[in-house]
Every structure is written in C-alpha cells, then in structure tokens.
Write a protein that holds these residues in place. Structure first.
Motif, short mmCIF file in Angstrom:
data_model
loop_
_atom_site.label_atom_id
_atom_site.label_comp_id
_atom_site.label_asym_id
_atom_site.label_seq_id
_atom_site.Cartn_x
_atom_site.Cartn_y
_atom_site.Cartn_z
N SER A 1 17.80 7.60 4.51
CA SER A 1 16.73 8.53 4.23
C SER A 1 15.39 7.84 4.47
N VAL A 2 14.39 8.66 4.81
CA VAL A 2 13.03 8.18 5.01
C VAL A 2 12.10 9.05 4.18
N ASP A 3 11.23 8.41 3.37
CA ASP A 3 10.27 9.13 2.55
C ASP A 3 8.88 9.03 3.17
N LEU A 4 8.24 10.17 3.35
CA LEU A 4 6.83 10.24 3.77
C LEU A 4 6.09 10.98 2.67
N ALA A 5 5.22 10.27 1.95
CA ALA A 5 4.61 10.85 0.75
C ALA A 5 3.18 10.36 0.59
N PHE A 6 2.53 10.87 -0.47
CA PHE A 6 1.17 10.48 -0.81
C PHE A 6 1.09 10.16 -2.29
N LEU A 7 0.32 9.11 -2.64
CA LEU A 7 0.10 8.70 -4.02
C LEU A 7 -1.32 9.03 -4.44
N GLN A 8 -1.46 9.59 -5.63
CA GLN A 8 -2.76 9.87 -6.22
C GLN A 8 -2.89 9.03 -7.49
N PRO A 9 -3.63 7.90 -7.45
CA PRO A 9 -3.68 7.00 -8.62
C PRO A 9 -4.45 7.53 -9.80
N GLY A 10 -5.29 8.54 -9.65
CA GLY A 10 -6.02 9.08 -10.79
C GLY A 10 -7.03 8.09 -11.34
N ALA A 11 -7.30 8.17 -12.64
CA ALA A 11 -8.22 7.26 -13.33
C ALA A 11 -9.59 7.25 -12.66
N GLY A 12 -10.02 8.40 -12.14
CA GLY A 12 -11.35 8.50 -11.55
C GLY A 12 -11.45 7.96 -10.14
N ILE A 13 -10.32 7.57 -9.53
CA ILE A 13 -10.34 7.03 -8.17
C ILE A 13 -10.16 8.18 -7.19
N ASN A 14 -11.10 8.30 -6.25
CA ASN A 14 -11.05 9.37 -5.26
C ASN A 14 -10.47 8.81 -3.97
N VAL A 15 -9.25 9.23 -3.65
CA VAL A 15 -8.60 8.78 -2.42
C VAL A 15 -8.26 9.97 -1.52
N GLY A 16 -8.99 11.07 -1.72
CA GLY A 16 -8.78 12.23 -0.88
C GLY A 16 -7.40 12.83 -1.07
N PHE A 17 -6.69 13.02 0.04
CA PHE A 17 -5.37 13.63 0.01
C PHE A 17 -4.36 12.73 -0.68
N GLY A 18 -4.61 11.44 -0.70
CA GLY A 18 -3.71 10.49 -1.34
C GLY A 18 -3.49 9.26 -0.48
N ILE A 19 -2.94 8.22 -1.08
CA ILE A 19 -2.59 6.99 -0.37
C ILE A 19 -1.23 7.19 0.27
N PRO A 20 -1.10 7.02 1.57
CA PRO A 20 0.20 7.22 2.23
C PRO A 20 1.26 6.27 1.68
N PHE A 21 2.44 6.80 1.50
CA PHE A 21 3.59 6.00 1.03
C PHE A 21 4.73 6.18 2.02
N LEU A 22 5.34 5.09 2.42
CA LEU A 22 6.44 5.13 3.39
C LEU A 22 7.54 4.20 2.95
N ASP A 23 8.78 4.69 2.95
CA ASP A 23 9.91 3.80 2.71
C ASP A 23 11.13 4.31 3.46
N PHE A 24 12.09 3.42 3.61
CA PHE A 24 13.33 3.67 4.34
C PHE A 24 14.48 3.14 3.51
N VAL A 25 15.56 3.91 3.40
CA VAL A 25 16.74 3.49 2.64
C VAL A 25 17.98 3.65 3.51
N PHE A 26 18.81 2.60 3.52
CA PHE A 26 20.09 2.65 4.24
C PHE A 26 21.21 2.31 3.26
N ASN A 27 22.21 3.19 3.15
CA ASN A 27 23.33 2.99 2.25
C ASN A 27 24.45 2.20 2.90
N PHE A 28 25.13 1.40 2.10
CA PHE A 28 26.30 0.67 2.60
C PHE A 28 27.39 0.67 1.54
#
Length: 286
Positions: free
Chosen positions: A259-286
């Motif tokens: 699986s591959v995740d394409l997402a955005f993080l919003q840290p809050g606490a008054g930090i303005n990062v627009g749409f969000g910080i891009p997050f990317l990860d990849f998982v391979f099962n065995f």
C-alpha cells in the motif's frame, strides 16, 4: 512548541503493529459442500469456499484454486456468503494494523510482517512473534548524517480481538538519536472496531522524556475502503495539555501485498501550513 512537534515526529516512525478471541469449536461448524461460506480470520482477512470436513483443530475448505486446511483458532467468525456482494471479489486489505503513523488495535499474526518506508529516509520492520505479540524496529538514513547520529527506534505490543469486530492492544516504543542525552518513551492503549470496508480506532498515547512525564494525546482515526484499491484514511491526535491538535487525512492506494499513503498533516497549535504538510509512506507485506 518544539517539544510538541518533536514528540509527534517520533510518533510518526513508531509503527507498532495482540489476540484473545475464543476458538471456534467443531460444533459451530456446519459441513455442507453445497453452501458457500466466508471465514473471517483473526487478522481481518477473509476466505470463501465450501466446508468439506472438520476436526477438533481444523476445517477443510474447498476454494476455486483447490482445497486448503484452516486452523479453528485462526477463525473469528463464519457466515454465509452473499453471492451478490462485491466485497467477496476483493483481495484482503493489506494494511489493517495501522493508520498513517499510529497502530490500530488489529494484530499481526504469527509469521506475518511488513516493511515500511516513510519519507524515503525512514525505514521500519514489524513482525508477529505470536498471534498476540509483535515487535518493531527501525532506523533513519538521512543523507549527510553519520550512522551513529541517525535515529533508532524499537518496541513491542500485545493484544487482539476480544469479540467479533472488537480489538484492544497495548504497547510501548523507545526512540533515540545518536549523541542525544535522553530517549523518548511512548506507551499506548488502543481500541478498534472493524467492519468489512474499514475500521474506527481510538486510544490514548503517553510520552516521557527524561523527567518530563505525563504528556499524552487522544487518538481518533478511521479508514474506509470505497473501492478495491483505494481507501480514505484519517488520523487525528488531540493534546489536551498543549491545547493542540494534529490532524491528517488522505488516500491509501492498495495492491494485494502493498500500500502507498498520500496524505496531508495539519499540526495545529497556531501553525499555518495551508493545505497541510505532505505525508508519504510505502508498506510491503511479507
């Protein structure tokens, strides 16, 4: 604020993948080679076919590809197959044991594992020692940073299903970077309700760095599979003591073993990062 962000960053690489459900008894199994059934296993996957025979420890299942034997202690529930349901034709969800960065309460089974890569430079391995107990570990490989100064993490968790579709887990992880004077220790307890298309997870995560003990977050997350290969995932943390939140949302693209995740993080606490910080990860099962 720095401490808050550093705590969440280490949470992102704490990829911990527990099983306590009662075994299906032979008396609960109806042998009928003319009736299609679906077996939901303790890892959340499903098998479909016709039951040919049953013993005290396993049943024989006729599938299109041939006959297989399934241990009764791996079966969570048996129900009649709906010939018109599209889900019966989908491959199993390859990533049920975690959201983006936090674990769900659904376990890895004995001998199952996965490799995860986050932001290209952070790698982790998780492996099921038993159906109830799994371990994880990993390292960062940041360019230009000596191996002795990279980030290292490791941990374990225990838990599993307590009834049909209901899971609990608990675990701990420690992380440190080379040259650091202290390590970050994280403990968590999670509950997950699972259904055929996804799950809902909530729980509490605690943090400890040196004498700074008592910080915690409340987890609220879910995933929903709206097609065979695509799911919506959201993971949200509320830090009551910091009056802060970390929100995340995105899509999970799935194959039979990865699986591959394409997402955005919003840290809050008054930090303005627009749409969000891009997050990317990849998982391979065995």
């Amino acid at each position: 604020m720095k401490r808050f962000l550093s705590i969440y960053f280490v949470m992102m690489i704490s990829l911990l993948p527990l099983h306590l459900v009662a075994q299906i008894s032979p008396e609960e199994v109806t042998v009928d080679s003319t009736k299609a059934i679906v077996l939901t296993l303790t890892d959340g996957s499903q098998l479909q076919g016709e039951i040919l025979s049953v013993t005290d420890t396993e049943l024989e299942l006729q599938k299109q590809a041939g006959r297989i034997f399934v241990r009764l202690d791996r079966i969570e529930v048996i129900h009649t197959a709906d010939p018109d349901a599209p889900l019966r034709r989908w491959f199993k969800n390859p990533n049920t044991s975690r959201l983006f960065v936090s674990p769900t309460a659904r376990p890895l089974q004995k001998g199952q594992g996965y490799y995860q890569n986050v932001y290209i430079f952070i790698s982790g391995l998780s492996y099921g020692i038993t159906d109830n107990f799994s371990v994880t570990g990993g390292i960062s490989m940041l360019p230009g940073v000596r191996i002795s100064n990279q980030l290292f993490f490791g941990g374990a968790r225990f838990g599993g299903a307590v009834s049909e579709n209901h899971y609990f887990s608990a675990g701990a992880v420690a992380a440190t970077a080379g040259g650091a004077d202290s390590a970050l220790y994280i403990g968590f307890g999670n509950y997950t309700y699972a259904h055929s298309r996804g799950s809902f997870t909530t729980g509490i995560t605690t943090f400890s760095v040196m004498d700074d003990v008592g910080a915690y977050s409340i987890l609220l997350g879910m995933d929903y599979r709206f097609s065979q290969r695509i799911a919506f995932v959201t993971e949200n943390h509320v830090f009551p003591q910091e009056s802060a939140t970390v929100l995340s949302y995105g899509l999970r693209f799935m194959g039979e073993q990865m699986s591959v995740d394409l997402a955005f993080l919003q840290p809050g606490a008054g930090i303005n990062v627009g749409f969000g910080i891009p997050f990317l990860d990849f998982v391979f099962n065995f």
